[in-house]
Design a protein around this motif. Sequence first.
Motif, short mmCIF file in Angstrom:
data_model
loop_
_atom_site.label_atom_id
_atom_site.label_comp_id
_atom_site.label_asym_id
_atom_site.label_seq_id
_atom_site.Cartn_x
_atom_site.Cartn_y
_atom_site.Cartn_z
N ASP A 99 0.97 -1.10 -0.18
CA ASP A 99 -0.04 0.07 0.03
C ASP A 99 0.97 1.19 -0.08
O ASP A 99 1.62 1.59 1.07
CB ASP A 99 -0.84 -0.07 1.20
CG ASP A 99 -1.98 0.96 1.34
OD1 ASP A 99 -1.81 2.00 0.80
OD2 ASP A 99 -2.89 1.08 2.12
N ARG A 100 0.86 2.00 -0.91
CA ARG A 100 1.37 3.09 -1.09
C ARG A 100 0.98 4.41 -0.07
O ARG A 100 1.76 5.57 -0.03
CB ARG A 100 1.65 3.76 -2.79
CG ARG A 100 2.31 2.80 -3.51
CD ARG A 100 2.14 3.36 -5.03
NE ARG A 100 2.95 2.30 -5.91
CZ ARG A 100 3.10 2.62 -7.16
NH1 ARG A 100 2.42 3.61 -7.61
NH2 ARG A 100 3.84 1.59 -7.97
N ASN A 101 -0.01 4.21 0.59
CA ASN A 101 -0.31 5.13 1.55
C ASN A 101 -0.36 4.47 2.97
O ASN A 101 -1.40 4.89 3.74
CB ASN A 101 -1.92 5.77 1.11
CG ASN A 101 -1.64 6.49 -0.15
OD1 ASN A 101 -1.04 7.53 -0.33
ND2 ASN A 101 -2.53 5.76 -1.00
N ASP A 103 0.29 3.01 6.76
CA ASP A 103 0.83 3.46 8.06
C ASP A 103 2.03 2.72 8.36
O ASP A 103 2.87 3.33 9.23
CB ASP A 103 -0.38 3.18 8.89
CG ASP A 103 -1.59 4.40 8.87
OD1 ASP A 103 -1.33 5.54 8.01
OD2 ASP A 103 -2.59 3.96 9.14
N ASN A 144 -2.49 -1.51 3.98
CA ASN A 144 -2.18 -0.69 5.18
C ASN A 144 -0.57 -0.86 5.46
O ASN A 144 -0.11 -0.50 6.44
CB ASN A 144 -2.93 -0.60 6.40
CG ASN A 144 -2.49 0.66 6.95
OD1 ASN A 144 -2.25 1.67 6.42
ND2 ASN A 144 -3.12 0.77 8.33
N ILE A 180 5.38 7.55 0.87
CA ILE A 180 4.21 6.74 1.54
C ILE A 180 3.99 7.48 2.98
O ILE A 180 2.77 7.35 3.52
CB ILE A 180 5.00 5.37 2.09
CG1 ILE A 180 5.40 4.53 0.91
CG2 ILE A 180 4.13 4.76 3.14
CD1 ILE A 180 6.22 3.34 1.21
N THR A 181 5.17 8.25 3.53
CA THR A 181 4.75 9.09 4.81
C THR A 181 4.34 8.08 5.87
O THR A 181 3.10 8.33 6.38
CB THR A 181 3.81 10.32 4.63
OG1 THR A 181 2.62 9.79 4.25
CG2 THR A 181 4.74 11.36 3.83
#
Length: 255
Positions: A99-101, A103, A144, A180-181
């Motif tokens: 997942d490029r976003n 957590d 995630n 990604i942060t």
Amino acid sequence: MTSARDARRKEILKELGLTPVWRARTNNSSKSLLQALSPASAGQSNRGEPTCSAPVNAAEDRRFKILRMGWDELEASIAGCIACPLCQSRTRTVPGVGDRNADWLYVGEGPGAQEDATGEPFVGQAGKLLDNMLAAIDLKRGRNVFITNIVKCRPPGNREPAPYEAQQCEPYLARQIAMITPKLIIALGKVAAQNLLGTDASIGSLRGRLHQHSGIPVIVTYHPAYLLRTLTAKAKAWEDLCFARSTMQRLGTAE
């Protein structure tokens, strides 16, 4: 008339301690430009204040470009990378998956033989164990979670990446982290921990507490491949997973 005006202008600039920035190109223009961009001349203003400067060598220029890439350009750059000798023996590059976003960002050491063949990190027995570790804290690969390594090519014989090899791959990982942060980074094993944290400390001394990388909390635990060889360490790894889960819960509450 014009020459007299130019001469007077030069006198005024000289009195003020100023000289023209641009000069006509000469045979030494390339050398002069490099000197102008060097840290000694471009890194500070006349008052000693930092100023913007362009990269002054190939390594800095490469890093400068990588840190501005999007996902597609980044993965294409990794696929064609010849910055270190690992490119000579690889079958496929292994940029990372998930997942490029996310957590959660999991960072391992480097691809093994199966990863080199498939282009995906953490497959085979170590990958199955990592999937089980994720499931134990209600996570799943690709949901995630993003998984990558310090180096994106397999070191021959599954040896540890050399410092120079890790250094050449560092801009790629830095760019992935920036895009990604993640809220939390999990360093899997000694190589990942030492490179992310800039230390030569042992896993034992790094476990059980929060560290920081680029302002992001980092938790250190054992690499799944090590756990397959050292069954007694699995209890400690479970402690690390529980610590990671409680840390993420606190981070979510803090928002």
